[in-house]
Design a protein around this motif. Structure first.
Motif, PDB file in Angstrom:
ATOM      1  N   LEU A 117       0.865  -1.184   0.000  1.00  8.62           N
ATOM      2  CA  LEU A 117       0.000   0.000   0.000  1.00  8.62           C
ATOM      3  C   LEU A 117       0.899   1.229   0.000  1.00  8.62           C
ATOM      4  O   LEU A 117       1.636   1.450   0.962  1.00  8.62           O
ATOM      5  N   PHE A 126       0.469   5.066  -0.132  1.00 10.14           N
ATOM      6  CA  PHE A 126      -0.507   6.162  -0.114  1.00 10.14           C
ATOM      7  C   PHE A 126       0.192   7.488   0.140  1.00 10.14           C
ATOM      8  O   PHE A 126       0.646   7.749   1.250  1.00 10.14           O
ATOM      9  N   ARG A 170      -1.778   5.450  -4.351  1.00 11.27           N
ATOM     10  CA  ARG A 170      -2.576   6.681  -4.345  1.00 11.27           C
ATOM     11  C   ARG A 170      -1.603   7.846  -4.385  1.00 11.27           C
ATOM     12  O   ARG A 170      -0.629   7.889  -3.626  1.00 11.27           O
ATOM     13  N   THR A 229     -10.458   3.542   1.391  1.00 10.82           N
ATOM     14  CA  THR A 229      -9.737   2.837   0.319  1.00 10.82           C
ATOM     15  C   THR A 229      -8.584   2.023   0.908  1.00 10.82           C
ATOM     16  O   THR A 229      -8.411   0.844   0.604  1.00 10.82           O
ATOM     17  N   LYS A 230      -7.817   2.661   1.751  1.00 12.20           N
ATOM     18  CA  LYS A 230      -6.638   1.980   2.286  1.00 12.20           C
ATOM     19  C   LYS A 230      -7.020   0.787   3.166  1.00 12.20           C
ATOM     20  O   LYS A 230      -6.501  -0.312   3.005  1.00 12.20           O
ATOM     21  N   SER A 245      -6.186   8.564   3.514  1.00 11.27           N
ATOM     22  CA  SER A 245      -7.282   7.674   3.139  1.00 11.27           C
ATOM     23  C   SER A 245      -7.735   6.888   4.353  1.00 11.27           C
ATOM     24  O   SER A 245      -6.910   6.531   5.207  1.00 11.27           O
TER      25      SER A 245
END
Ligand code: ASP
Length: 323
Positions: A66, A68, A124, A75-76, A72
């Motif tokens: 992940l 990012f 993201r 979503t995360k 978030s």
């Protein structure tokens, strides 16, 4: 490796396959605490189905990362839960404390992660098209999933929104779906438009002048000038968050008055679109996009259902990418 960069590149059949798979995962989910499943005794049919689903398509031993660069919650966390449910290893890459802060490029970071065994990157970023760029720059067989980039695309959000609409409406074909709010800074609006128009919905956009994109004519959508007219007899009213982090100074000034005119109240929804489903990608700004009263009423529950469907849609997407 199967990337998910933008809804525009998915065929109708591919969208349907993802939703069907997500629905299978949802049916197989063993979550009696939420009262989703009626357990009888011993192993239920759902549990058996679950075993089959998980065993047949094990993603175990695969590692997802992940990454990012923007905040978030939904979503995360839902990607993390989805990866765990699939038996994947998951790394929560910390952008701030990583060697990116020492000047390493994102591409070099990704190359190193690949050598350590990461095979799926969930990215993201605040820049438009960053996922696509990285998927091209990195020459190793890693799958890239766009978890929202800039103002341009948020494909898994559109997929989970579509799943939620199908559950409520059966189909989106011919349905009036109104997306209202900060359209110009919203990646959610753009991905939803791409998906919903592909699936035959009548998509309408409403935004105050200061949240209307300059290139509005390039959008293949029905633009509405008046909020109440826009939502009249809608099947779905999807509200967008004001993207405060992306606003210019002038836009911030104008947005201060947004709620006075455009906050969706119970009364307004009852008057113009009593049968509409209320949706919002979250996070919600209470009493700005939607009144607390409406949000906390049964109508507001769909927003939580969206979040839940995010887990199953992301399982299907991860399985495609990593399985
Ligand atoms: N969570 C969505 C996104 O990341 C919507 C929002 O933040 O307003 O785009």
């Amino acid at each position: 490796m199967k990337n998910l960069i933008d809804i525009k590149r998915l065929k109708k059949e591919e969208i349907t396959a993802i939703i069907n798979r997500a629905a299978e995962f949802k049916a197989a989910s063993q979550d009696p605490a939420r009262g989703e499943i009626n357990y009888t005794s011993g192993i239920s049919d759902f549990a058996r189905l679950g075993e089959r689903l998980y065993r047949a398509n094990s993603c175990s031993n695969k590692t997802a990362c992940l990454m990012f660069f923007e905040n978030s919650t939904r979503t995360k966390c839902s990607f993390a839960i989805a990866a765990q449910k699939l038996g994947m290893n998951i790394i929560d890459f910390n952008v701030q404390t990583s060697s990116l802060s020492k000047g390493e490029t994102l591409k070099d970071t990704l190359d190193n992660l690949y050598y350590m065994g990461v095979n799926t990157v969930i990215l993201r970023h605040s820049e438009d098209d960053m996922t696509e760029r990285m998927s091209k720059e990195v020459k190793f067989p890693m799958a890239f999933i766009n978890a929202g980039d800039g103002k341009s695309a948020h494909p898994t959000q559109a997929l989970l929104d579509y799943m939620t609409m199908l559950e409520k409406l059966g189909t989106v074909e011919g349905k009036k779906i109104v997306i209202a709010g900060d359209v110009s800074h919203s990646r959610v609006a753009k991905s939803n438009l791409a998906l919903l128009s592909k699936m035959g919905a009548n998509v309408h956009f409403f935004a105050p002048e200061y949240f209307t994109p300059k290139n509005k004519e390039e959008f293949n959508v029905i633009w509405e000038d008046d909020y109440n007219t826009a939502i009249t007899d809608a099947d779905v009213v999807m509200l967008l968050r004001i993207q405060t982090e992306r606003l210019s100074g002038a836009e911030t000034e104008k947005a201060k008055h947004y709620s006075e005119k455009y906050c969706l109240t119970t009364e307004r929804l009852e008057k113009y679109a009593p049968n509409a489903i209320l949706m919002h990608p979250g996070p919600v700004n209470r009493d700005i996009e939607v009144s607390s009263e409406l949000l906390d009423s049964p109508k507001g529950k769909t927003i939580l259902e969206q979040a839940r469907n995010g887990v199953y849609v992301r399982m299907a997407v991860l399985e495609n990418a990593a399985g």
